[in-house]
Motif scaffolding. Structure first.
Motif, PDB file in Angstrom:
ATOM      1  N   SER A   1       0.869  -1.183   0.106  1.00  0.00           N
ATOM      2  CA  SER A   1       0.011  -0.041   0.007  1.00  0.00           C
ATOM      3  C   SER A   1       0.791   1.418   0.099  1.00  0.00           C
ATOM      4  CB  SER A   1      -0.923   0.091   1.175  1.00  0.00           C
ATOM      5  OG  SER A   1      -0.114   0.174   2.446  1.00  0.00           O
ATOM      6  N   ALA A   2       2.122   1.265   0.593  1.00  0.00           N
ATOM      7  CA  ALA A   2       2.947   2.251   0.569  1.00  0.00           C
ATOM      8  C   ALA A   2       3.634   2.572  -0.759  1.00  0.00           C
ATOM      9  CB  ALA A   2       3.819   2.235   1.868  1.00  0.00           C
ATOM     10  N   PHE A   3       3.898   1.385  -1.292  1.00  0.00           N
ATOM     11  CA  PHE A   3       4.825   1.367  -2.357  1.00  0.00           C
ATOM     12  C   PHE A   3       4.280   0.744  -3.527  1.00  0.00           C
ATOM     13  CE2 PHE A   3       7.783   1.858   1.034  1.00  0.00           C
ATOM     14  CZ  PHE A   3       8.320   3.214   0.830  1.00  0.00           C
ATOM     15  N   PRO A   4       2.905   1.161  -4.093  1.00  0.00           N
ATOM     16  CA  PRO A   4       2.109   0.241  -4.994  1.00  0.00           C
ATOM     17  C   PRO A   4       2.745   0.395  -6.342  1.00  0.00           C
ATOM     18  CG  PRO A   4       1.083   2.319  -4.528  1.00  0.00           C
ATOM     19  CD  PRO A   4       2.647   2.378  -3.628  1.00  0.00           C
ATOM     20  N   ALA A   5       3.894   0.234  -6.845  1.00  0.00           N
ATOM     21  CA  ALA A   5       4.378   0.267  -8.208  1.00  0.00           C
ATOM     22  C   ALA A   5       4.564  -0.873  -8.951  1.00  0.00           C
ATOM     23  CB  ALA A   5       5.987   1.019  -8.151  1.00  0.00           C
ATOM     24  N   GLU A   6       4.233  -0.945 -10.130  1.00  0.00           N
ATOM     25  CA  GLU A   6       4.516  -1.930 -10.912  1.00  0.00           C
ATOM     26  C   GLU A   6       5.835  -2.789 -10.727  1.00  0.00           C
ATOM     27  OE1 GLU A   6       3.108  -4.510 -14.645  1.00  0.00           O
ATOM     28  OE2 GLU A   6       2.022  -3.356 -13.057  1.00  0.00           O
ATOM     29  N   GLY A   7       5.786  -4.025 -10.321  1.00  0.00           N
ATOM     30  CA  GLY A   7       7.099  -4.723  -9.930  1.00  0.00           C
ATOM     31  C   GLY A   7       7.245  -5.102  -8.746  1.00  0.00           C
TER      32      GLY A   7
ATOM     33  N   ALA B   1      19.858   7.457 -10.389  1.00  0.00           N
ATOM     34  CA  ALA B   1      20.075   6.460  -9.349  1.00  0.00           C
ATOM     35  C   ALA B   1      18.671   6.155  -8.866  1.00  0.00           C
ATOM     36  CB  ALA B   1      20.694   7.321  -8.345  1.00  0.00           C
ATOM     37  N   PRO B   2      18.815   4.788  -7.976  1.00  0.00           N
ATOM     38  CA  PRO B   2      17.379   4.452  -7.431  1.00  0.00           C
ATOM     39  C   PRO B   2      16.833   5.528  -6.664  1.00  0.00           C
ATOM     40  CG  PRO B   2      18.981   2.727  -7.213  1.00  0.00           C
ATOM     41  CD  PRO B   2      19.820   4.038  -7.930  1.00  0.00           C
ATOM     42  N   SER B   3      15.348   5.691  -6.778  1.00  0.00           N
ATOM     43  CA  SER B   3      14.761   6.495  -6.155  1.00  0.00           C
ATOM     44  C   SER B   3      13.219   6.172  -6.135  1.00  0.00           C
ATOM     45  CB  SER B   3      14.774   7.940  -7.122  1.00  0.00           C
ATOM     46  OG  SER B   3      14.017   8.035  -8.112  1.00  0.00           O
ATOM     47  N   LEU B   4      12.234   6.881  -5.854  1.00  0.00           N
ATOM     48  CA  LEU B   4      10.711   6.459  -5.895  1.00  0.00           C
ATOM     49  C   LEU B   4      10.068   6.541  -7.196  1.00  0.00           C
ATOM     50  CD1 LEU B   4       9.321   8.105  -2.534  1.00  0.00           C
ATOM     51  CD2 LEU B   4       9.968   5.777  -3.150  1.00  0.00           C
ATOM     52  N   THR B   5      11.130   7.154  -8.114  1.00  0.00           N
ATOM     53  CA  THR B   5      10.626   6.865  -9.847  1.00  0.00           C
ATOM     54  C   THR B   5      11.036   5.535 -10.318  1.00  0.00           C
ATOM     55  OG1 THR B   5      10.710   9.374  -9.724  1.00  0.00           O
ATOM     56  CG2 THR B   5      10.780   7.974 -11.624  1.00  0.00           C
ATOM     57  N   MET B   6      10.164   4.783 -10.551  1.00  0.00           N
ATOM     58  CA  MET B   6      10.479   3.435 -11.354  1.00  0.00           C
ATOM     59  C   MET B   6      10.063   3.390 -12.507  1.00  0.00           C
ATOM     60  SD  MET B   6      12.121   1.657  -9.186  1.00  0.00           S
ATOM     61  CE  MET B   6      11.789   0.171 -10.066  1.00  0.00           C
ATOM     62  N   PRO B   7      10.842   2.922 -13.288  1.00  0.00           N
ATOM     63  CA  PRO B   7      10.253   2.634 -14.828  1.00  0.00           C
ATOM     64  C   PRO B   7       9.572   1.317 -14.921  1.00  0.00           C
ATOM     65  CG  PRO B   7      12.803   2.103 -14.713  1.00  0.00           C
ATOM     66  CD  PRO B   7      12.154   2.509 -13.219  1.00  0.00           C
ATOM     67  N   VAL B   8       8.477   1.341 -15.747  1.00  0.00           N
ATOM     68  CA  VAL B   8       7.695   0.252 -16.122  1.00  0.00           C
ATOM     69  C   VAL B   8       7.837  -0.170 -17.562  1.00  0.00           C
ATOM     70  CG1 VAL B   8       6.003   0.736 -14.095  1.00  0.00           C
ATOM     71  CG2 VAL B   8       5.394   1.551 -16.301  1.00  0.00           C
ATOM     72  N   PRO B   9       7.744  -1.281 -17.885  1.00  0.00           N
ATOM     73  CA  PRO B   9       7.687  -1.651 -19.294  1.00  0.00           C
ATOM     74  C   PRO B   9       6.702  -1.029 -20.103  1.00  0.00           C
ATOM     75  CG  PRO B   9       7.289  -3.758 -17.808  1.00  0.00           C
ATOM     76  CD  PRO B   9       7.141  -2.501 -16.849  1.00  0.00           C
TER      77      PRO B   9
ATOM     78  N   PHE C   1       1.616 -13.829  -0.879  1.00  0.00           N
ATOM     79  CA  PHE C   1       0.928 -12.703  -0.412  1.00  0.00           C
ATOM     80  C   PHE C   1       1.262 -11.512  -1.296  1.00  0.00           C
ATOM     81  CE2 PHE C   1      -0.331 -13.669   4.046  1.00  0.00           C
ATOM     82  CZ  PHE C   1      -1.741 -13.451   3.791  1.00  0.00           C
ATOM     83  N   GLU C   2       2.378 -11.568  -2.014  1.00  0.00           N
ATOM     84  CA  GLU C   2       3.064 -10.078  -2.606  1.00  0.00           C
ATOM     85  C   GLU C   2       2.534 -10.137  -4.180  1.00  0.00           C
ATOM     86  OE1 GLU C   2       5.694 -13.469  -3.339  1.00  0.00           O
ATOM     87  OE2 GLU C   2       4.667 -12.850  -1.566  1.00  0.00           O
ATOM     88  N   ILE C   3       1.939 -11.332  -4.574  1.00  0.00           N
ATOM     89  CA  ILE C   3       1.671 -11.614  -6.101  1.00  0.00           C
ATOM     90  C   ILE C   3       1.044 -10.609  -6.605  1.00  0.00           C
ATOM     91  CG2 ILE C   3       0.701 -12.957  -7.602  1.00  0.00           C
ATOM     92  CD1 ILE C   3       3.423 -13.852  -6.784  1.00  0.00           C
ATOM     93  N   PRO C   4      -0.300 -10.064  -5.765  1.00  0.00           N
ATOM     94  CA  PRO C   4      -0.763  -8.890  -6.349  1.00  0.00           C
ATOM     95  C   PRO C   4      -0.214  -7.441  -6.622  1.00  0.00           C
ATOM     96  CG  PRO C   4      -2.237 -10.024  -4.876  1.00  0.00           C
ATOM     97  CD  PRO C   4      -0.854 -10.414  -4.661  1.00  0.00           C
ATOM     98  N   SER C   5       0.849  -7.285  -5.408  1.00  0.00           N
ATOM     99  CA  SER C   5       1.570  -6.182  -5.606  1.00  0.00           C
ATOM    100  C   SER C   5       2.561  -6.088  -6.615  1.00  0.00           C
ATOM    101  CB  SER C   5       2.303  -5.923  -4.398  1.00  0.00           C
ATOM    102  OG  SER C   5       1.607  -5.706  -3.289  1.00  0.00           O
ATOM    103  N   ALA C   6       2.856  -7.267  -7.322  1.00  0.00           N
ATOM    104  CA  ALA C   6       3.922  -7.388  -8.227  1.00  0.00           C
ATOM    105  C   ALA C   6       3.290  -6.950  -9.557  1.00  0.00           C
ATOM    106  CB  ALA C   6       4.413  -8.882  -8.609  1.00  0.00           C
ATOM    107  N   ALA C   7       1.884  -7.096  -9.642  1.00  0.00           N
ATOM    108  CA  ALA C   7       1.146  -6.673 -10.890  1.00  0.00           C
ATOM    109  C   ALA C   7       0.078  -5.458 -10.418  1.00  0.00           C
ATOM    110  CB  ALA C   7       0.245  -8.049 -11.257  1.00  0.00           C
ATOM    111  N   ALA C   8       0.661  -4.657  -9.596  1.00  0.00           N
ATOM    112  CA  ALA C   8       0.014  -3.392  -9.122  1.00  0.00           C
ATOM    113  C   ALA C   8      -0.128  -2.410 -10.280  1.00  0.00           C
ATOM    114  CB  ALA C   8       0.876  -2.729  -8.361  1.00  0.00           C
ATOM    115  N   GLY C   9       0.583  -2.574 -11.314  1.00  0.00           N
ATOM    116  CA  GLY C   9       0.191  -1.745 -12.477  1.00  0.00           C
ATOM    117  C   GLY C   9      -1.122  -2.111 -13.055  1.00  0.00           C
ATOM    118  N   GLY C  10      -1.659  -3.292 -13.073  1.00  0.00           N
ATOM    119  CA  GLY C  10      -2.898  -3.508 -13.473  1.00  0.00           C
ATOM    120  C   GLY C  10      -4.128  -3.398 -12.620  1.00  0.00           C
TER     121      GLY C  10
END
Length: 515
Positions: free
Chosen positions: A66-72, A496-504, A208-217
């Motif tokens: 819920s805090a870091f709901p990024a794709e991946g 460098a790593p940050s809260l900005t994450m690239p997604v495919p 448990f983390e599987i839905p978070s891995a697909a959070a982009g959807g």
């Protein structure tokens, strides 16, 4: 979430879809027999590990998701906590477990179920059946979100229907034939039981983390993830505990096997509709009994298929994000026009097919050894990846204290550290117990022989079993390093790593920013 590219993944997954995905990911029907084969003590350790691992694991993932709901999902968390290299290697361990599991234990249980209830598969027919199973899973994962969302829903319904039919039939069977006598002492926990059962029970609880891995959807991951975790956790505990208890009540201990335990229990209880159990334990099904058995077998195969599919939906997306982020070959981080990571899905399907062919060939027909090696490797690869993923939780608490957390693990820092220690400690023990079955047995003058705890199919062959685990783990580590090396050019283009994450995306990558 905001996106700078219109090709970001379409958000079509809602709470029902997330709940169904969780049930398919967590309730793996291939391992029910493994727990039951260890007797009533397995239920005791399920309860203990449910409290000491499953609960803190769910709380931890609810906060991260819920805090870091990024794709991946897990890749994002470990990258933000420990950097790209560690996250990239970790992600390969996390991703590769799915094709190993799909081509290993899921495929062999599906084949065994088909042979038990429908028709034998001699020679090349077994390979063909495995190819159909793996191909169906690959097509399901490759489908657009609007279509693919129905796969875990079908899997969840198949589980509820199958286990519901089993429980109803079990009650009728108990009234007519009585049950196996079980004493309170049979449930007493022992260290020997802990060593033997921890890996398979922990694997039952993973996902448990599987839905978070697909959070982009997802439509609203900050709200949907915690809510689905609560419902999925309760539902999973029921869907595991009831059939395992039923299996123990129906079959004598000496007839329980890790591969076919639940299948054999189904056959026994369905005799109430037609058939009988002979004095030597052989089950003969006739009439409606045979029909219900075939329906249940079909439901079991669907359940097995959707287990692998639900995991693949999350893991493939997470690996595609890692590749788009420079932790792997950039071309594997590209998605099609539906937002599906088609290329990594194809690679996963090919790896699963290779695992199936190699295992069937090398096992020389020893299906039990094939099942044991496949499930053990899938568990160990996942557990190794979780060591870093769970550790990222406390690191992100420290590095990003100001990020909004719609859900927080209770009891402040004490609660956060407790959840981290319990989950990381459980994973470390799981990895050691898998690599060296019988860990601690017979040490320091205590009773027992570690050789007695080698998995079925590897009795008296510790060197062969250990090689079946360590060699693939070493190869996965090498693969992770190769992937990272192939992402060098892409990394030079990224900050460098940050809260900005690239997604495919179909045009390369997009920036996905948790708000």
């Amino acid at each position: 979430m905001t996106s700078v590219d219109s090709a970001a993944p379409p958000r079509g997954l809602r709470r029902l879809d997330v709940l169904a995905m969780l049930l398919c990911a967590i309730v793996g029907l291939d391992t029910l027999g493994s727990v039951a084969a260890n007797g009533p003590e397995g239920l005791t350790w399920m309860a203990v590990l449910g409290l000491l691992f499953f609960v803190p694991y769910g709380l931890l993932i609810a906060e991260l998701g819920s805090a870091f709901p990024a794709e991946g999902g897990p890749y994002v968390w470990t990258k933000l906590a420990f950097g790209r290299f560690a996250a990239g290697i970790n992600q390969v361990f996390y991703w590769i477990n799915n094709p190993i599991w799909l081509g290993g234990s899921l495929c062999v249980v599906a084949i065994t179920t088909f042979e038990t209830f429908f028709h034998p598969l001699p020679g090349a027919w077994k390979y063909l059946a495995g190819a159909v199973f793996i191909g169906a899973a690959g097509l399901a994962v490759h489908s657009p979100v609007a279509i693919g969302r129905w796969v875990p829903i079908a899997g969840a319904l198949a589980r509820v229907a199958l286990l519901g039919l089993f429980v109803v039939s079990l009650v009728v069977y108990a009234v007519r034939n009585g049950l196996q006598p079980l004493s309170a002492g049979d449930y007493a926990p022992t260290y020997l039981g802990l060593v033997a059962l921890t890996p398979v029970i922990v694997f039952n609880y993973m996902g448990f983390e599987i839905p978070s891995a697909a959070a982009g959807g997802m439509a609203d991951p900050k709200r949907d993830v915690p809510a689905a975790l609560l419902r999925g956790g309760v539902g999973s505990a029921v869907l595991y505990g009831v059939p395992i208890l039923g299996t123990l009540l129906v079959l004598p201990r000496d007839q329980l096997g890790s591969l076919t335990g639940f299948i054999d229990a189904c056959r026994a209880v369905f005799t109430v509709y037609g058939g009988h159990v002979a004095e030597d334990g052989t089950v003969v099904l006739t009439g409606a009994g045979a029909l219900f058995a075939k329906l249940a077998a079909a439901g079991l195969i669907v359940g097995l298929l959707t287990s692998g599919t639900a995991w693949a939906m999350g893991l493939s997306r997470a690996q595609a994000v890692a590749c788009a982020d420079g932790a792997g070959p950039r071309w594997l981080g590209v998605t099609d026009r539906h937002g599906t990571p088609a290329r990594i899905n194809l690679v996963s399907t090919l790896v699963a097919a290779l695992v199936m062919v190699l295992a069937l060939s090398l096992s020389a027909g020893d299906v039990q050894a094939y099942f044991t090696a496949g499930i053990s490797l899938a568990i160990s690869a996942t557990a190794i990846s979780y060591l870093l993923t769970f550790s990222s939780f406390i690191a992100l608490r420290r590095r990003y204290p100001d990020v909004e957390r719609p859900y927080r693990v209770p009891f402040g820092n004490a609660g956060a550290w407790t959840a981290t220690v319990l989950t990381v400690g459980t994973m470390a023990f799981t990895v050691l117990a898998l690599i060296w079955p019988g860990l601690g047995v017979g040490w320091f003058g205590t009773a027992g022989d570690p050789a007695d705890y080698l998995p079925s199919g590897f009795e008296g062959r510790r060197a062969a079993y250990t090689a079946s685990q360590l060699v693939p783990v070493a190869l996965i580590l090498v693969l992770g390093c190769v992937f990272y090396a192939l992402g060098t050019r892409r990394r030079r283009e990224l900050p460098a790593p940050s809260l900005t994450m690239p997604v495919p995306s179909d045009r390369g990558v997009t920036a996905d920013v948790p708000s």
